[in-house]
Design an enzyme around this catalytic site. Structure first.
Site, PDB file in Angstrom:
ATOM      1  N   TYR A  69       0.867  -1.180   0.000  1.00 26.72           N
ATOM      2  CA  TYR A  69       0.000   0.000   0.000  1.00 26.72           C
ATOM      3  C   TYR A  69       0.899   1.223   0.000  1.00 26.72           C
ATOM      4  O   TYR A  69       1.886   1.264   0.739  1.00 26.72           O
ATOM      5  CB  TYR A  69      -0.906   0.024   1.239  1.00 26.72           C
ATOM      6  N   GLU A  71      -0.399   4.769  -0.405  1.00 24.73           N
ATOM      7  CA  GLU A  71      -1.172   6.006  -0.515  1.00 24.73           C
ATOM      8  C   GLU A  71      -0.299   7.211  -0.148  1.00 24.73           C
ATOM      9  O   GLU A  71       0.529   7.119   0.751  1.00 24.73           O
ATOM     10  CB  GLU A  71      -2.337   5.925   0.471  1.00 24.73           C
ATOM     11  N   ASP A 246      -5.956  15.263 -23.773  1.00 20.66           N
ATOM     12  CA  ASP A 246      -5.959  13.829 -23.511  1.00 20.66           C
ATOM     13  C   ASP A 246      -5.213  13.167 -24.665  1.00 20.66           C
ATOM     14  O   ASP A 246      -5.768  12.984 -25.745  1.00 20.66           O
ATOM     15  CB  ASP A 246      -7.412  13.346 -23.419  1.00 20.66           C
ATOM     16  N   THR A 275      -2.862   7.475 -21.430  1.00 19.77           N
ATOM     17  CA  THR A 275      -2.683   6.087 -21.032  1.00 19.77           C
ATOM     18  C   THR A 275      -1.204   5.785 -21.232  1.00 19.77           C
ATOM     19  O   THR A 275      -0.493   6.545 -21.899  1.00 19.77           O
ATOM     20  CB  THR A 275      -3.476   5.116 -21.936  1.00 19.77           C
ATOM     21  N   LYS A 278      -0.975   2.392 -24.861  1.00 20.79           N
ATOM     22  CA  LYS A 278      -1.342   2.454 -26.292  1.00 20.79           C
ATOM     23  C   LYS A 278      -0.063   2.681 -27.098  1.00 20.79           C
ATOM     24  O   LYS A 278       0.846   1.885 -26.987  1.00 20.79           O
ATOM     25  CB  LYS A 278      -2.427   3.491 -26.505  1.00 20.79           C
ATOM     26  N   ARG A 284      -0.432  -1.411 -18.826  1.00 19.61           N
ATOM     27  CA  ARG A 284      -1.784  -0.869 -18.802  1.00 19.61           C
ATOM     28  C   ARG A 284      -1.884   0.130 -17.646  1.00 19.61           C
ATOM     29  O   ARG A 284      -1.725  -0.236 -16.479  1.00 19.61           O
ATOM     30  CB  ARG A 284      -2.712  -2.059 -18.575  1.00 19.61           C
TER      31      ARG A 284
HETATM   32  C1  LIG Z   1      -8.277   4.914 -24.424  1.00 23.70           C
HETATM   33  C2  LIG Z   1      -8.661   6.288 -24.044  1.00 23.70           C
HETATM   34  C3  LIG Z   1      -9.023   6.597 -22.734  1.00 23.70           C
HETATM   35  C4  LIG Z   1      -9.272   5.544 -21.683  1.00 23.70           C
HETATM   36  O1  LIG Z   1      -8.192   4.806 -21.306  1.00 23.70           O
HETATM   37  P1  LIG Z   1      -8.407   3.554 -20.326  1.00 23.70           P
HETATM   38  O2  LIG Z   1      -7.006   3.192 -19.953  1.00 23.70           O
HETATM   39  O3  LIG Z   1      -9.108   2.513 -21.096  1.00 23.70           O
HETATM   40  O4  LIG Z   1      -9.176   4.017 -19.141  1.00 23.70           O
HETATM   41  C5  LIG Z   1      -9.260   7.916 -22.414  1.00 23.70           C
HETATM   42  N1  LIG Z   1      -9.162   8.878 -23.346  1.00 23.70           N
HETATM   43  C6  LIG Z   1      -8.854   8.606 -24.626  1.00 23.70           C
HETATM   44  C7  LIG Z   1      -8.776   9.731 -25.616  1.00 23.70           C
HETATM   45  C8  LIG Z   1      -8.592   7.310 -25.026  1.00 23.70           C
HETATM   46  O5  LIG Z   1      -8.313   7.045 -26.292  1.00 23.70           O
END
Ligand SMILES: *Cc1c(COP(=O)(O)O)cnc(C)c1O
Length: 483
Positions: A69, A71, A246, A275, A278, A284
């Site tokens: 943990y 936090e 994002d 993320t 990707k 992940r």
């Molecule tokens: C994939 C994605 C997310 C979400 O990511 P997770 O790891 O699945 O929660 C958020 N914003 C955008 C633009 C994405 O392409």
């Protein structure tokens, strides 16, 4: 285990031993893991949001860090015994700051959605909660009177967000009703120009002037072109909005310095979320980058909206970010874009209709209505032939978000396997031939079905064979032999 004349690599030994240990407890899990690598090796993966993390990243996730943990933040934990977690969290944050040139990095979010929630609440804390505390002469929310607290809660729930429309490639977490962001914020979205399919910055500016959002969000999961973040920041500044980007999908292209100048969000945005799994090719997870003014609010992500951090994943983020700082990652990012471009050209040359006519990044959006199909039919017919994609709405999609009229194709995963420009032309040919050979079924009322279809005899099997040939030349994890 069979005898091998070839020397075993450390990766083979590590993964074989891990499976042997797991097999003693629950053999079905060991079998599923083995079956998963086999499936991944055998499929032509064009899912734009997926990749293959390195053995080093994968191995970093299976160890004792999972038991801790932690936090709090580095050096300021609510639990004892966190010195090793401090080491890896600090390393991940340092790699992230150096790689992206950010003031501050917060590497605790468990996913992209979580990173967005951290960012929303950081902005709300900075722009709504802090001023309210100040005007009430309070240091902490617990010091507010019941009336002041009720007023603050109402005002936290009364803010606006402007983001990219879903059918233009935006993300559900950018203020859409099915997601919590849509329940928190009053939202409006900007679309793309119907002629060019591209963002119309003057339309974004006009919407921002009229709507006056607290947060302007840029970023997407299905937009095949670049976004000019300098212009986005100018628009945000003009209306007093915080610019949030994002970059979940294209973080790898930013890390690999393919997106630079005004196409790099980090110098322009107040806050950037991503993320890590990707195009960035890590474990992940999620991450937030921000300027110094937002840092203290971002660091409260856990326990504000996040459960306890995952130290094993933060350790793997440090490893992946170290990989992304190596020169080879720039070549990788460059190849992703070259491959996407070759795939788009290959499809276009064969008559495929592409949203915006092509791509500048890692993804291609193919409008399959040109083949007389829905996205759902195209996705299924391609899957039957061993090609993994996902259906996706196109701008002003007449088939809605379930059936859709498009398929989204991305090159990060196949590029990791080592496929290059000539192979992308073969991939385009496989996709085009499957879609040409697929016909919607006719329903009992005589209409074309949106879900059912028939494929020319033998086409799926022939295509799967061609796809397998292509993949055999570019083995996935060549250093790992589990036999
Ligand atoms: C994939 C994605 C997310 C979400 O990511 P997770 O790891 O699945 O929660 C958020 N914003 C955008 C633009 C994405 O392409």
């Amino acid at each position: 285990m069979s005898d091998h004349s070839a020397p075993l690599t450390p990766e083979s030994i590590a993964f074989r031993s891990a499976l042997d240990v797991i097999r003693t407890v629950e053999p079905r899990v060991a079998d599923a893991i083995g079956s998963e690598i086999a499936d991944q090796r055998d499929s032509l993966k064009l899912i734009a949001s997926e990749n293959y993390a390195s053995p080093a990243v994968l191995l970093t996730m299976g160890n004792w860090f999972s038991d801790k943990y932690a936090e709090g933040t580095v050096g300021r934990r609510f639990y004892a015994g966190c010195r090793n977690v401090d080491t890896v969290e600090a390393l991940a944050a340092e790699h992230a700051r150096e790689l992206f040139g950010a003031d501050h990095a917060y590497v605790q979010p468990h996913s992209g959605i979580d990173a967005n929630l951290v960012a929303f609440w950081a902005v709300l804390a900075q722009r709504v909660e802090s001023p309210a505390l100040q005007s009430a002469g309070a240091k902490h929310v617990n010091d507010l009177s019941e009336d002041d607290w009720a007023r603050l809660r109402r005002s936290l729930g009364d803010q606006r967000m402007l983001g990219m429309a879903l059918d233009a490639g935006g993300h559900l977490t950018h203020g859409f009703r099915p997601n919590i962001s849509g329940k928190m914020f009053e939202q409006r979205s900007y679309g793309t120009d119907p002629e060019t399919g591209r963002i119309d910055y003057e339309a974004v500016r006009a919407a921002a002037r009229e709507f006056r959002p607290l947060i302007l969000i840029a970023g997407y999961s299905a937009y095949p072109r670049l976004v000019n973040f300098r212009v986005m920041r100018e628009i945000a500044d003009e209306v007093g909005a915080t610019l949030m980007v994002d970059m979940a999908h294209f973080a790898g292209l930013v890390a690999g310095k393919v997106l630079t100048g005004e196409y790099d969000p980090v110098p322009y945005a107040n806050i950037v979320t991503t993320t890590t799994h990707k195009s960035l090719r890590g474990p992940r997870g999620g991450m937030v980058l921000c300027d110094n003014e937002l840092a203290e609010h971002v660091d409260r992500g856990c326990p504000m909206v996040l459960g306890g951090p995952l130290p094993h994943v933060m350790a793997a983020k440090a490893v992946a970010l170290a990989e992304a700082r190596q020169p080879g990652f720039r070549d990788y990012a460059q190849h992703i874009v070259e491959n996407a471009n070759a795939l788009a050209e290959g499809l276009g040359r064969r008559g495929g209709r592409l949203v915006t006519g092509g791509t500048d990044n890692h993804l291609v959006l193919l409008d399959v209505s040109g083949y007389g199909l829905t996205g759902r039919q195209a996705e299924s017919a391609l899957l039957d032939a061993g090609i993994v994609t996902n259906r996706n709405a196109v701008p002003q999609d007449p088939n809605g978000a379930w059936y859709t009229s498009g398929v989204r194709l991305g090159t990060p995963a196949l590029t990791t396997r080592g496929l290059g420009v000539p192979e992308m032309d073969e991939v385009a040919d496989l996709i085009d031939s499957v879609l040409r050979g697929t016909t919607p079924s006719v329903t009992s009322s005589g209409k074309a079905s949106k879900a059912q279809y028939t494929v020319e005899d033998g086409l799926a099997a022939r295509t799967a064979e061609r796809a397998a040939d292509l993949l055999a030349k570019h083995p996935l994890y060549p250093g790992i032999d589990l036999s």
